[in-house]
Design a protein around this motif. Structure first.
Motif, mmCIF file in Angstrom:
data_model
loop_
_atom_site.group_PDB
_atom_site.id
_atom_site.type_symbol
_atom_site.label_atom_id
_atom_site.label_comp_id
_atom_site.label_asym_id
_atom_site.label_seq_id
_atom_site.Cartn_x
_atom_site.Cartn_y
_atom_site.Cartn_z
ATOM 1 N N SER A 1 0.265 -1.291 -0.114
ATOM 2 C CA SER A 1 0.022 -0.170 -0.358
ATOM 3 C C SER A 1 0.413 1.348 0.258
ATOM 4 O O SER A 1 2.252 1.662 0.133
ATOM 5 C CB SER A 1 -1.035 -0.042 0.930
ATOM 6 N N SER B 1 0.988 4.001 1.683
ATOM 7 C CA SER B 1 1.173 4.285 3.588
ATOM 8 C C SER B 1 2.500 3.522 3.819
ATOM 9 O O SER B 1 2.632 3.592 5.278
ATOM 10 C CB SER B 1 0.000 4.172 3.968
ATOM 11 N N ASP B 2 2.196 2.242 3.490
ATOM 12 C CA ASP B 2 3.770 1.130 3.324
ATOM 13 C C ASP B 2 4.790 1.715 4.151
ATOM 14 O O ASP B 2 5.446 2.675 2.753
ATOM 15 C CB ASP B 2 3.596 0.188 2.709
ATOM 16 N N LEU C 1 8.007 3.805 0.978
ATOM 17 C CA LEU C 1 8.501 4.939 1.096
ATOM 18 C C LEU C 1 9.979 4.808 0.146
ATOM 19 O O LEU C 1 10.189 5.933 -1.270
ATOM 20 C CB LEU C 1 8.596 5.971 2.186
ATOM 21 N N SER D 1 1.436 7.403 -4.052
ATOM 22 C CA SER D 1 0.248 8.315 -3.238
ATOM 23 C C SER D 1 0.178 7.420 -1.896
ATOM 24 O O SER D 1 0.258 6.153 -1.881
ATOM 25 C CB SER D 1 -1.243 8.262 -4.318
ATOM 26 N N LYS D 2 -0.600 8.317 -0.853
ATOM 27 C CA LYS D 2 -0.673 7.394 0.184
ATOM 28 C C LYS D 2 -1.777 6.723 0.654
ATOM 29 O O LYS D 2 -1.662 6.092 0.685
ATOM 30 C CB LYS D 2 0.386 8.563 1.450
ATOM 31 N N ARG D 3 -2.449 6.857 0.168
ATOM 32 C CA ARG D 3 -4.022 6.575 -0.464
ATOM 33 C C ARG D 3 -3.900 4.912 -1.288
ATOM 34 O O ARG D 3 -4.964 4.652 -1.250
ATOM 35 C CB ARG D 3 -4.796 7.252 -0.838
ATOM 36 N N GLU E 1 -3.979 1.352 -2.254
ATOM 37 C CA GLU E 1 -4.281 0.175 -1.901
ATOM 38 C C GLU E 1 -3.300 -0.382 -2.205
ATOM 39 O O GLU E 1 -2.553 -0.401 -3.049
ATOM 40 C CB GLU E 1 -5.703 0.270 -1.785
#
Length: 183
Positions: free
Chosen positions: A93, A95-96, A100, A151-153, A155
């Motif tokens: 995802s 946000s993982d 990054l 994108s942090k969102r 999935e």
């Protein structure tokens, strides 16, 4: 009588003819072998110079082809890396924390790939950049870095998601376009 016989058996040649015969015989004829040798060496030296010039040109062409080939293999390796990185990237995802690093690595790899392509197909190169190759590169980059990339969102994409097949499809298009330039 003896003196008369001597004059009768040996003809007397005038002094004018003797001096001209002696000049040709004494000065010109001894120089002929040397002149022929000098002319021969001159001809051979010119032939050797032209061979050396031709060999240098052939060596330059072979070096250019070898450099072009090595760059093509570097490009293919970079494309493979990007293909594997992108598939791994989309398994996580947005946000993982693992992702990054990939948010920075993938664009850098694309810059490196772009640089390698531009260097391989520069004006001094063996071959020139084709519109089909340019389109294949843009499509490959767009499918990986377009949409919800970084994108942090975002999935997690499941393995049967169309994103993976699109990545593989454009990867293969670019790979095959590059491979066409290999001998």
């Amino acid at each position: 009588m003896a003196q008369e016989l001597f004059f009768l058996t040996y003809p007397v040649v005038s002094n004018d003819n003797v001096s001209s015969v002696n000049f040709i015989k004494d000065f010109i004829l001894p120089l002929v072998p040397s002149l022929i040798t000098i002319i021969g060496w001159y001809v051979i030296a010119n032939l050797e110079r032209s061979k050396i010039r031709d060999n240098r040109q052939e060596v330059k062409e072979l070096k250019a082809k070898d450099l072009f080939e090595r760059r093509l293999f570097q490009i293919l390796e970079k494309i493979d890396d990007l293909h594997l990185l992108s598939k791994e990237y989309y398994k996580h995802s947005g946000s993982d924390p693992f992702v990054l690093e990939y948010d920075h690595v993938i664009p850098i790899k694309f810059k490196q790939l772009n640089h390698l392509i531009n260097r391989a197909f520069c004006p001094e190169s063996v071959s020139s950049l084709t519109p089909v190759l340019t389109k294949a590169y843009i499509d490959f980059k767009r499918v990986i870095t377009g949409g919800d990339f970084a994108s942090k969102r975002r999935e997690v994409y499941k393995l049967d998601h169309s994103k993976y097949s699109d990545i593989s499809k454009y990867y293969m298009n670019l790979y095959l376009e590059i491979e066409k330039f290999l001998p």
